[in-house]
Motif scaffolding. Structure first.
Motif, mmCIF file in Angstrom:
data_model
loop_
_atom_site.group_PDB
_atom_site.id
_atom_site.type_symbol
_atom_site.label_atom_id
_atom_site.label_comp_id
_atom_site.label_asym_id
_atom_site.label_seq_id
_atom_site.Cartn_x
_atom_site.Cartn_y
_atom_site.Cartn_z
ATOM 1 N N ALA A 217 -20.177 3.958 26.488
ATOM 2 C CA ALA A 217 -20.811 4.805 27.501
ATOM 3 C C ALA A 217 -21.093 6.220 26.987
ATOM 4 N N TYR A 218 -20.232 6.749 26.133
ATOM 5 C CA TYR A 218 -20.409 8.129 25.663
ATOM 6 C C TYR A 218 -21.692 8.317 24.845
ATOM 7 N N PRO A 219 -21.920 7.519 23.795
ATOM 8 C CA PRO A 219 -23.192 7.701 23.083
ATOM 9 C C PRO A 219 -24.404 7.284 23.907
ATOM 10 N N ALA A 220 -24.231 6.333 24.821
ATOM 11 C CA ALA A 220 -25.371 5.910 25.651
ATOM 12 C C ALA A 220 -25.787 7.030 26.609
ATOM 13 N N SER B 267 -40.347 17.553 20.442
ATOM 14 C CA SER B 267 -39.805 16.767 21.549
ATOM 15 C C SER B 267 -39.882 15.274 21.252
ATOM 16 N N VAL B 268 -40.943 14.847 20.596
ATOM 17 C CA VAL B 268 -41.052 13.440 20.197
ATOM 18 C C VAL B 268 -39.957 13.100 19.190
ATOM 19 N N GLU B 269 -39.673 14.020 18.281
ATOM 20 C CA GLU B 269 -38.582 13.802 17.326
ATOM 21 C C GLU B 269 -37.239 13.691 18.041
ATOM 22 N N LEU B 270 -37.045 14.490 19.083
ATOM 23 C CA LEU B 270 -35.809 14.415 19.854
ATOM 24 C C LEU B 270 -35.677 13.055 20.529
ATOM 25 N N ALA C 72 -32.791 10.095 19.869
ATOM 26 C CA ALA C 72 -32.038 9.432 20.938
ATOM 27 C C ALA C 72 -32.063 7.915 20.742
ATOM 28 N N VAL C 73 -33.201 7.399 20.340
ATOM 29 C CA VAL C 73 -33.303 5.962 20.058
ATOM 30 C C VAL C 73 -32.410 5.593 18.872
ATOM 31 N N ASN C 74 -32.402 6.433 17.844
ATOM 32 C CA ASN C 74 -31.546 6.169 16.679
ATOM 33 C C ASN C 74 -30.074 6.147 17.073
ATOM 34 N N LEU C 75 -29.667 7.068 17.913
ATOM 35 C CA LEU C 75 -28.283 7.103 18.372
ATOM 36 C C LEU C 75 -27.929 5.824 19.132
ATOM 37 N N ASN C 76 -28.831 5.358 19.975
ATOM 38 C CA ASN C 76 -28.609 4.106 20.700
ATOM 39 C C ASN C 76 -28.510 2.914 19.746
ATOM 40 N N LEU C 77 -29.382 2.871 18.759
ATOM 41 C CA LEU C 77 -29.360 1.756 17.812
ATOM 42 C C LEU C 77 -28.035 1.686 17.062
ATOM 43 N N VAL C 78 -27.564 2.823 16.592
ATOM 44 C CA VAL C 78 -26.311 2.833 15.837
ATOM 45 C C VAL C 78 -25.127 2.529 16.755
ATOM 46 N N ALA C 79 -25.128 3.086 17.960
ATOM 47 C CA ALA C 79 -24.017 2.848 18.884
ATOM 48 C C ALA C 79 -23.920 1.370 19.261
ATOM 49 N N PHE C 80 -25.038 0.744 19.570
ATOM 50 C CA PHE C 80 -24.994 -0.676 19.911
ATOM 51 C C PHE C 80 -24.692 -1.542 18.698
ATOM 52 N N ASP C 81 -25.103 -1.107 17.512
ATOM 53 C CA ASP C 81 -24.758 -1.851 16.309
ATOM 54 C C ASP C 81 -23.248 -1.855 16.088
ATOM 55 N N ALA D 121 -30.137 -0.642 9.991
ATOM 56 C CA ALA D 121 -31.372 -0.865 9.230
ATOM 57 C C ALA D 121 -32.590 -0.416 10.042
ATOM 58 N N LEU D 122 -32.594 -0.733 11.328
ATOM 59 C CA LEU D 122 -33.697 -0.274 12.175
ATOM 60 C C LEU D 122 -33.726 1.245 12.286
ATOM 61 N N THR D 123 -32.556 1.866 12.270
ATOM 62 C CA THR D 123 -32.501 3.328 12.308
ATOM 63 C C THR D 123 -33.135 3.925 11.064
ATOM 64 N N LEU D 124 -32.897 3.327 9.908
ATOM 65 C CA LEU D 124 -33.530 3.832 8.683
ATOM 66 C C LEU D 124 -35.046 3.706 8.747
ATOM 67 N N PHE D 125 -35.543 2.599 9.285
ATOM 68 C CA PHE D 125 -36.990 2.451 9.445
ATOM 69 C C PHE D 125 -37.536 3.481 10.427
ATOM 70 N N THR D 126 -36.821 3.739 11.496
ATOM 71 C CA THR D 126 -37.257 4.726 12.481
ATOM 72 C C THR D 126 -37.297 6.126 11.881
ATOM 73 N N ILE D 127 -36.320 6.449 11.047
ATOM 74 C CA ILE D 127 -36.313 7.759 10.396
ATOM 75 C C ILE D 127 -37.500 7.887 9.445
ATOM 76 N N ALA D 128 -37.810 6.828 8.711
ATOM 77 C CA ALA D 128 -38.954 6.865 7.797
ATOM 78 C C ALA D 128 -40.267 7.010 8.557
ATOM 79 N N ILE D 129 -40.408 6.290 9.652
ATOM 80 C CA ILE D 129 -41.625 6.397 10.461
ATOM 81 C C ILE D 129 -41.733 7.782 11.093
ATOM 82 N N ALA D 130 -40.607 8.341 11.533
ATOM 83 C CA ALA D 130 -40.616 9.671 12.135
ATOM 84 C C ALA D 130 -41.005 10.727 11.112
ATOM 85 N N ALA D 131 -40.554 10.568 9.865
ATOM 86 C CA ALA D 131 -40.926 11.526 8.827
ATOM 87 C C ALA D 131 -42.423 11.469 8.538
ATOM 88 N N ALA D 132 -42.972 10.268 8.479
ATOM 89 C CA ALA D 132 -44.415 10.138 8.262
ATOM 90 C C ALA D 132 -45.195 10.681 9.450
#
Length: 124
Positions: free
Chosen positions: A4-7, A33-36, A40-49, A65-76
């Motif tokens: 519940a805390y990270p969610a 704001s889009v990066e923020l 938040a999505v990355n935090l959810n992915l790691v917490a549920f993992d 692994a999905l978090t790493l892809f999200t970070i790469a897409i966010a950087a691009a």
């Protein structure tokens, strides 16, 4: 640690980012704001993992692994977005989103019955 805390933290971050996207007029602040929201999505992915890896016998760590892809897409995305904002700022002199909306509409069509044609007829 409970799930519940990270969610809840992720929901607060996402809502803050959503408010920033809807309320801000500066294009750079909208990108932040889009990066923020993506963080938040990355935090959810790691917490549920982590939560699911405790329940499963074999851990695949697909959330990480999905978090790493999200970070790469966010950087691009931020690189391309900043390049577009800088190009628009050089051409228009502003990065205010409300002042840039008229560029998407394009010029008025000139034909019979349009205000531009009526002005031309009145001046002739």
């Amino acid at each position: 640690m409970h799930l519940a805390y990270p969610a809840v933290l992720s929901a607060l971050l996402f809502c803050t980012g959503l408010y920033g996207v809807l309320a801000r007029r500066n294009a750079i602040l909208v990108l932040m704001s889009v990066e923020l929201m993506l963080n938040a999505v990355n935090l959810n992915l790691v917490a549920f993992d982590v939560w699911l890896s405790r329940a499963a016998e074999e851990t695949l760590h697909s959330g990480q692994a999905l978090t790493l892809f999200t970070i790469a897409i966010a950087a691009a995305e931020i690189g391309i977005g900043l390049a577009i904002v800088l190009a628009v700022h050089r051409n228009r002199g502003t990065s205010d989103i409300d002042k840039l909306r008229d560029t998407a509409e394009g010029p008025e069509p000139e034909g019979p019955g349009t205000p531009a044609a009526e002005k031309a007829e009145a001046s002739a």
